[in-house]
Write a protein that holds these residues in place. Sequence first.
Motif, mmCIF file in Angstrom:
data_model
loop_
_atom_site.group_PDB
_atom_site.id
_atom_site.type_symbol
_atom_site.label_atom_id
_atom_site.label_comp_id
_atom_site.label_asym_id
_atom_site.label_seq_id
_atom_site.Cartn_x
_atom_site.Cartn_y
_atom_site.Cartn_z
ATOM 1 N N ARG A 31 44.832 43.104 30.423
ATOM 2 C CA ARG A 31 44.545 44.055 31.483
ATOM 3 C C ARG A 31 43.059 44.362 31.524
ATOM 4 O O ARG A 31 42.439 44.698 30.536
ATOM 5 C CB ARG A 31 45.346 45.329 31.209
ATOM 6 N N GLY A 32 42.460 44.176 32.702
ATOM 7 C CA GLY A 32 41.047 44.426 32.866
ATOM 8 C C GLY A 32 40.166 43.230 32.587
ATOM 9 O O GLY A 32 38.951 43.320 32.723
ATOM 10 N N GLY A 33 40.768 42.097 32.215
ATOM 11 C CA GLY A 33 39.988 40.909 31.913
ATOM 12 C C GLY A 33 39.692 40.088 33.157
ATOM 13 O O GLY A 33 39.830 40.551 34.291
ATOM 14 N N LYS A 34 39.306 38.850 32.947
ATOM 15 C CA LYS A 34 38.947 37.956 34.039
ATOM 16 C C LYS A 34 40.156 37.717 34.935
ATOM 17 O O LYS A 34 41.279 37.528 34.461
ATOM 18 C CB LYS A 34 38.425 36.631 33.486
ATOM 19 N N GLY A 35 39.914 37.732 36.257
ATOM 20 C CA GLY A 35 40.998 37.577 37.208
ATOM 21 C C GLY A 35 40.776 36.410 38.157
ATOM 22 O O GLY A 35 39.652 35.966 38.386
ATOM 23 N N LEU A 36 41.876 35.936 38.735
ATOM 24 C CA LEU A 36 41.851 34.860 39.716
ATOM 25 C C LEU A 36 42.430 35.397 41.018
ATOM 26 O O LEU A 36 43.590 35.802 41.067
ATOM 27 C CB LEU A 36 42.671 33.666 39.224
ATOM 28 N N LEU A 37 41.615 35.446 42.065
ATOM 29 C CA LEU A 37 42.034 36.027 43.336
ATOM 30 C C LEU A 37 43.173 35.229 43.953
ATOM 31 O O LEU A 37 43.081 34.012 44.119
ATOM 32 C CB LEU A 37 40.848 36.079 44.298
ATOM 33 N N LEU A 38 44.258 35.927 44.297
ATOM 34 C CA LEU A 38 45.371 35.307 45.027
ATOM 35 C C LEU A 38 45.190 35.468 46.520
ATOM 36 O O LEU A 38 45.404 34.538 47.293
ATOM 37 C CB LEU A 38 46.704 35.919 44.576
ATOM 38 N N GLY A 39 44.798 36.674 46.934
ATOM 39 C CA GLY A 39 44.591 36.928 48.357
ATOM 40 C C GLY A 39 45.097 38.307 48.746
ATOM 41 O O GLY A 39 44.949 39.276 48.024
ATOM 42 N N GLY A 40 45.740 38.360 49.923
ATOM 43 C CA GLY A 40 46.243 39.620 50.435
ATOM 44 C C GLY A 40 47.747 39.613 50.594
ATOM 45 O O GLY A 40 48.467 38.927 49.858
ATOM 46 N N TYR A 41 48.198 40.362 51.581
ATOM 47 C CA TYR A 41 49.625 40.548 51.841
ATOM 48 C C TYR A 41 50.337 39.218 52.099
ATOM 49 O O TYR A 41 51.347 38.903 51.467
ATOM 50 C CB TYR A 41 49.767 41.495 53.031
ATOM 51 N N ASN A 42 49.823 38.419 53.017
ATOM 52 C CA ASN A 42 50.472 37.152 53.374
ATOM 53 C C ASN A 42 50.513 36.187 52.204
ATOM 54 O O ASN A 42 51.541 35.531 51.951
ATOM 55 C CB ASN A 42 49.744 36.509 54.558
ATOM 56 N N GLU A 43 49.398 36.088 51.474
ATOM 57 C CA GLU A 43 49.342 35.151 50.358
ATOM 58 C C GLU A 43 50.320 35.530 49.249
ATOM 59 O O GLU A 43 50.949 34.647 48.638
ATOM 60 C CB GLU A 43 47.919 35.094 49.791
ATOM 61 N N PHE A 44 50.473 36.828 49.010
ATOM 62 C CA PHE A 44 51.397 37.234 47.955
ATOM 63 C C PHE A 44 52.844 36.965 48.351
ATOM 64 O O PHE A 44 53.646 36.500 47.521
ATOM 65 C CB PHE A 44 51.220 38.719 47.631
ATOM 66 N N LEU A 45 53.202 37.249 49.600
ATOM 67 C CA LEU A 45 54.578 36.987 50.035
ATOM 68 C C LEU A 45 54.879 35.493 50.016
ATOM 69 O O LEU A 45 55.994 35.074 49.678
ATOM 70 C CB LEU A 45 54.806 37.564 51.427
ATOM 71 N N GLU A 46 53.908 34.673 50.396
ATOM 72 C CA GLU A 46 54.095 33.226 50.322
ATOM 73 C C GLU A 46 54.281 32.776 48.875
ATOM 74 O O GLU A 46 55.113 31.906 48.573
ATOM 75 C CB GLU A 46 52.902 32.514 50.945
ATOM 76 N N ARG B 170 42.233 50.320 25.566
ATOM 77 C CA ARG B 170 41.369 49.152 25.584
ATOM 78 C C ARG B 170 40.053 49.503 26.234
ATOM 79 O O ARG B 170 39.910 50.534 26.867
ATOM 80 C CB ARG B 170 42.032 47.996 26.337
ATOM 81 N N TRP B 171 39.075 48.635 26.095
ATOM 82 C CA TRP B 171 37.775 48.853 26.707
ATOM 83 C C TRP B 171 37.919 48.847 28.213
ATOM 84 O O TRP B 171 38.651 48.071 28.777
ATOM 85 C CB TRP B 171 36.799 47.750 26.288
ATOM 86 N N ARG B 172 37.149 49.680 28.881
ATOM 87 C CA ARG B 172 37.119 49.674 30.336
ATOM 88 C C ARG B 172 35.672 49.634 30.789
ATOM 89 O O ARG B 172 34.856 50.403 30.332
ATOM 90 C CB ARG B 172 37.798 50.916 30.922
ATOM 91 N N ARG B 173 35.388 48.748 31.715
ATOM 92 C CA ARG B 173 34.040 48.606 32.217
ATOM 93 C C ARG B 173 33.979 49.190 33.619
ATOM 94 O O ARG B 173 34.815 48.888 34.463
ATOM 95 C CB ARG B 173 33.642 47.121 32.270
ATOM 96 N N PRO B 174 32.989 50.070 33.926
ATOM 97 C CA PRO B 174 32.863 50.631 35.267
ATOM 98 C C PRO B 174 32.522 49.553 36.275
ATOM 99 O O PRO B 174 32.067 48.477 35.939
ATOM 100 C CB PRO B 174 31.725 51.652 35.125
ATOM 101 N N SER B 175 32.750 49.870 37.583
ATOM 102 C CA SER B 175 32.562 48.881 38.632
ATOM 103 C C SER B 175 31.105 48.468 38.768
ATOM 104 O O SER B 175 30.800 47.336 39.094
ATOM 105 C CB SER B 175 33.066 49.439 39.962
ATOM 106 N N ALA B 176 30.186 49.365 38.552
ATOM 107 C CA ALA B 176 28.760 49.038 38.616
ATOM 108 C C ALA B 176 28.159 49.154 37.221
ATOM 109 O O ALA B 176 28.703 49.809 36.348
ATOM 110 C CB ALA B 176 28.031 49.964 39.587
ATOM 111 N N ARG B 177 27.033 48.523 36.996
ATOM 112 C CA ARG B 177 26.382 48.606 35.687
ATOM 113 C C ARG B 177 25.653 49.935 35.568
ATOM 114 O O ARG B 177 24.624 50.153 36.184
ATOM 115 C CB ARG B 177 25.401 47.439 35.522
#
Length: 229
Positions: free
Chosen positions: A72-87, A188-195
Motif C-alpha cells: 500500500r502506497g508503493g509504485k502503481g500501474l495506471l489502469l484508467g477510469g470507470y470504463n477501463e475498470f469495468l472492462e 507504514r511510511w507515507r509520503r506527501p503528494s508534494a516534496r
Amino acid sequence: MAKFVIAGRADCPYYAKTELVADYLQKNLPDFRIHKITQRPEVWEDWLKDVCEKNKWSHKNSPIIWRELLDRGGKGLLLGGYNEFLEHAQLYYDVTSSMTTELMMVIAQENLGAHIEKEQEEEALKTCINPLQVWITSASAPACYNLIPILTSGEVFGIRRKNISKALWWRPKTWHLPSCAVSPSARRWRRPSARPTSLWCWTTAPTRRCSLWRTASEAGCLSAGSMGT
C-alpha cells in the motif's frame, strides 16, 4: 494478489458504480484487494493533478484506478477510469454491473455525506489531543537515526507521555507551515503528494525502540505508531 486503488470525487456517480463492482470482487475473491480514496469536489482536480504528476500519468476524470505492484502506497500501474475498470472486471472476472443511473446518483450523494462526516470526526478528534511538541532541525542528519527513536521510546519524556507531535525540518533556511499528518494507527511510511520542506507527525510513543530507521528526507513522514511492533 491483485491490489487496486480506486479514487474519485465523493459525489461522482461513476465512482459509486466502480466502488460497487470492486466491493463485490473483494468480497468474493480471496486474492482481490481494494483501497478506496474519496475527495471533496472542490479539491479533486488539484489532488488528481498532484497524483498524476507524481506518478507521471495522464488522467483527467473521476474516478482514477491504478494497480499497486507491491505494498500500500508503493509504485502503481495506471489502469484508467470507470470504463477501463469495468472492462477489466468483465474480461478477467466475468463480472458486470446493471446499476441504474438513478441509483448511481443516490449513492454518490450518500458517499459525499459520508466523506464530509468522516472529515468532521477527524477534526473533532484532533481537538481532543494535546500532544507534547518537539521540533527538530536538520532532521536528515545522521544523528537523527539515533535521536528520533530515543525521543519516542519513553526514555526522555517518560512512558506515560503518550502523544508526541514532531516537526521535522531538513531545510532550516525555509520555514513553511506543516505539510502532512500521520495518525497514531498508521503502520507504514507515507509520503506527501508534494516534496515538502517540513513534516508534522502526530504519533503515539511506543514502549520499545525499533532498530531500523530511515531519514526524514527519505521516508517522507515518520510514524512512531509503527515502531513498537
